[in-house]
Design an enzyme around this catalytic site. Structure first.
Site, short mmCIF file in Angstrom:
data_model
loop_
_atom_site.label_atom_id
_atom_site.label_comp_id
_atom_site.label_asym_id
_atom_site.label_seq_id
_atom_site.Cartn_x
_atom_site.Cartn_y
_atom_site.Cartn_z
N ARG A 136 0.85 -1.20 0.00
CA ARG A 136 0.00 0.00 0.00
C ARG A 136 0.88 1.25 0.00
O ARG A 136 0.86 2.04 0.94
CB ARG A 136 -0.97 -0.08 1.15
N GLN A 141 -1.19 2.78 -5.69
CA GLN A 141 -2.61 3.07 -5.38
C GLN A 141 -3.56 2.67 -6.51
O GLN A 141 -4.63 2.15 -6.26
CB GLN A 141 -2.78 4.55 -5.05
N ASP A 144 -4.44 -1.01 -6.34
CA ASP A 144 -4.86 -1.51 -5.03
C ASP A 144 -6.27 -2.10 -5.10
O ASP A 144 -7.27 -1.44 -4.82
CB ASP A 144 -4.79 -0.34 -4.01
N SER A 147 -8.40 -2.17 -1.90
CA SER A 147 -9.12 -0.93 -1.61
C SER A 147 -10.33 -0.77 -2.53
O SER A 147 -11.41 -0.38 -2.08
CB SER A 147 -8.21 0.29 -1.77
N TYR A 240 -1.77 -0.49 9.72
CA TYR A 240 -2.73 -1.51 10.15
C TYR A 240 -2.87 -1.49 11.66
O TYR A 240 -2.05 -0.92 12.38
CB TYR A 240 -2.28 -2.90 9.69
P1 NAD Z 1 -8.77 -3.58 7.19
O1 NAD Z 1 -9.77 -4.15 6.26
O2 NAD Z 1 -7.51 -4.34 7.46
O3 NAD Z 1 -9.49 -3.28 8.58
C1 NAD Z 1 -10.61 -2.43 8.68
C2 NAD Z 1 -10.48 -1.45 9.81
O4 NAD Z 1 -10.75 -2.14 11.03
C3 NAD Z 1 -9.11 -0.81 9.97
O5 NAD Z 1 -9.27 0.59 9.89
C4 NAD Z 1 -8.67 -1.26 11.37
O6 NAD Z 1 -7.92 -0.26 12.05
C5 NAD Z 1 -10.00 -1.50 12.06
N1 NAD Z 1 -9.95 -2.35 13.24
C6 NAD Z 1 -9.19 -3.44 13.50
N2 NAD Z 1 -9.45 -3.93 14.73
C7 NAD Z 1 -10.42 -3.13 15.26
C8 NAD Z 1 -11.12 -3.11 16.51
N3 NAD Z 1 -10.87 -4.00 17.45
N4 NAD Z 1 -12.05 -2.14 16.70
C9 NAD Z 1 -12.29 -1.22 15.75
N5 NAD Z 1 -11.66 -1.16 14.56
C10 NAD Z 1 -10.73 -2.12 14.33
O7 NAD Z 1 -8.39 -2.09 6.75
P2 NAD Z 1 -8.15 -1.46 5.32
O8 NAD Z 1 -9.38 -0.82 4.87
O9 NAD Z 1 -7.51 -2.47 4.45
O10 NAD Z 1 -7.12 -0.32 5.70
C11 NAD Z 1 -6.02 -0.57 6.58
C12 NAD Z 1 -5.09 0.63 6.61
O11 NAD Z 1 -4.41 0.78 5.37
C13 NAD Z 1 -5.79 1.95 6.88
O12 NAD Z 1 -4.94 2.71 7.70
C14 NAD Z 1 -5.89 2.58 5.54
O13 NAD Z 1 -5.99 3.98 5.59
C15 NAD Z 1 -4.58 2.13 4.96
N6 NAD Z 1 -4.58 2.17 3.49
C16 NAD Z 1 -3.53 2.78 2.85
C17 NAD Z 1 -3.52 2.82 1.47
C18 NAD Z 1 -2.39 3.49 0.75
O14 NAD Z 1 -1.63 4.19 1.33
N7 NAD Z 1 -2.25 3.25 -0.54
C19 NAD Z 1 -4.54 2.25 0.74
C20 NAD Z 1 -5.59 1.62 1.42
C21 NAD Z 1 -5.58 1.59 2.81
#
Ligand code: NAD
Length: 392
Positions: A136, A141, A144, A147, A240
């Site tokens: 990521r 992006q 991805d 996402s 994460y």
């Molecule tokens: P994910 O599907 O792994 O998880 C979903 C969400 O659940 C996450 O925000 C996580 O913090 C939350 N979570 C985990 N345990 C929890 C709990 N006990 N209670 C409440 N919430 C909880 O997440 P995702 O959508 O794949 O995104 C993960 C991270 O990656 C985020 O920080 C996102 O902003 C980041 N991201 C970055 C990029 C990039 O830079 N290109 C792209 C996509 C996502």
């Protein structure tokens, strides 16, 4: 309009044949490419073959692919001589038997749950890229797919919640009186959660959200929703979430439970990569919700964020509907496929060098990270460990 000569086309992509399979997994309606992307690929000189009816579930009929320059083929003809195979779901072991050595397969591989297929790809010297392993980083992006598909899933979850809810979501002022807006709670504000928040807001609900990563608060508030604060920051490497300590879990549980009890719709999206989803809503908490309330558990397939969730089913208890959907992105298959196809188009550009030839040097950071199997070796260490453990 640029018209390319046959010579230019042959030079540009060096006879690369891209094959797109029809998905056969249950609930799968998506397709790995769409006519808009096929047009771009054929214009660049790729030969594109689409399995008959591959796009039917996502409402892309064969004739649109043909108009974009693709050939329609049966399974065997499709794979015969294919350089690159595009898929959404991981191939099955039977699919792998049909692939020639050095064929490149690109899609979600879900390796931990498909170890025998990974081992078969290794033995047949097939090359496989797993889109869920794309790092990521900013440069990746546009590739991805986690996402893009989480965006589709988050949207579909909000709609599913509204559909199952016996209340209006917006405030209504009518001749029959005023209706209060519904309260929607989103647990986990990653990509899917943020899209669910935005969708519920557009439907007019009052939206609250919680995430263990404090950084998510700013994004939640920017969408006009209320962020539930707890004095914990559980963000770890790569953005994460890390696992909470037992004390932190109790504190979190109390705050979340109070918010769940006042919500009309709860959408849970919390997951920790590679682990069983954390339980955020216990059986006892469900009993405190009011009749007619709905829980949509996006983590249903990885164990569920609610203790009562059953994957693929809707469970009713205390008048509360606990919905455990499978493959939500496939419910918006048209756009989910379009986004996925664009991700793949972007990924493909890494596999072709400036002269238009296919590269077999997978040294690019994104290719190296997402390379699951190559030249008879499993290249992803955690998968290799599982394969060795299972003696496959
Ligand atoms: P994910 O599907 O792994 O998880 C979903 C969400 O659940 C996450 O925000 C996580 O913090 C939350 N979570 C985990 N345990 C929890 C709990 N006990 N209670 C409440 N919430 C909880 O997440 P995702 O959508 O794949 O995104 C993960 C991270 O990656 C985020 O920080 C996102 O902003 C980041 N991201 C970055 C990029 C990039 O830079 N290109 C792209 C996509 C996502």
């Amino acid at each position: 309009m640029e018209i390319m000569s046959t010579a230019t086309i042959a030079h540009k992509t060096n006879g690369i044949v891209i094959a797109v399979v029809k998905e056969h997994a249950p609930c799968e309606q998506r397709v790995a490419t769409v006519p808009e992307v096929v047009r771009k690929l054929t214009t660049s000189g790729y030969e594109v073959r689409i399995e008959h009816d591959a796009g039917a579930g996502a409402f892309y009929p064969d004739d649109l692919y043909v108009a974009a320059g693709a050939k329609i083929a049966g399974r065997a003809e499709l794979l015969d001589g294919a350089t690159i195979v595009l898929c959404v779901q991981p191939p099955t072991t039977a699919d792998v038997e049909m692939l020639a050595e050095s064929t490149i397969v690109i899609g979600f591989m879900n390796a931990a749950n498909n170890l025998s297929t990974v081992a078969r790809m290794r033995d047949r010297k097939v090359t496989a890229f797993a889109l869920e392993l794309v790092p990521r980083i900013t440069r990746a992006q546009s590739m991805d797919a986690l996402s893009s598909q989480a965006t589709a899933g988050g949207y579909a979850a909000a709609i599913l919640g509204a559909y199952n809810c016996p209340k209006f979501l917006p405030m209504l002022t009518t001749a029959a009186g005023t209706i209060r807006p519904a309260t929607v709670l989103i647990l986990g504000a990653g990509v899917a959660g943020l899209t669910a928040i935005a969708t519920a807001k557009r439907l007019g609900a009052m939206v609250e959200a919680y995430d263990v990563r404090r950084a998510a608060g700013e994004q939640v508030r920017s969408l006009g929703a209320k962020f539930l604060e707890l004095e914990i920051n559980a963000e770890s490497e790569g953005g994460y979430a890390r696992e909470l300590t037992p004390e932190e879990k109790v504190e979190e549980q109390q705050m979340v439970s109070a918010a769940v009890a006042r919500a009309d719709i709860v959408i849970t999206t919390a997951s920790i990569p590679g682990r069983k989803a954390p339980v955020l809503i216990t059986r006892e908490t469900v009993a405190t919700m009011h009749p007619g309330a709905v829980i949509v558990d996006l983590a249903a397939e990885s164990g569920g964020n609610c203790e009562l969730t059953q994957s693929g089913k809707t469970v009713k208890e205390h008048g509360v509907a606990v919905v455990g959907p499978q493959n939500l992105p496939a419910r918006v298959a048209f756009h989910a496929s379009q986004m996925y196809a664009r991700n793949l188009q972007s990924f493909l550009s890494l596999l072709v060098n400036e002269g238009g030839a296919l590269t077999r040097e997978f040294t690019d950071e994104i290719l190296a990270a997402s390379l699951l199997v190559n030249a008879g070796e499993v290249r992803h260490q955690p998968t290799l460990d599982l394969i060795k453990g299972g003696r496959l």
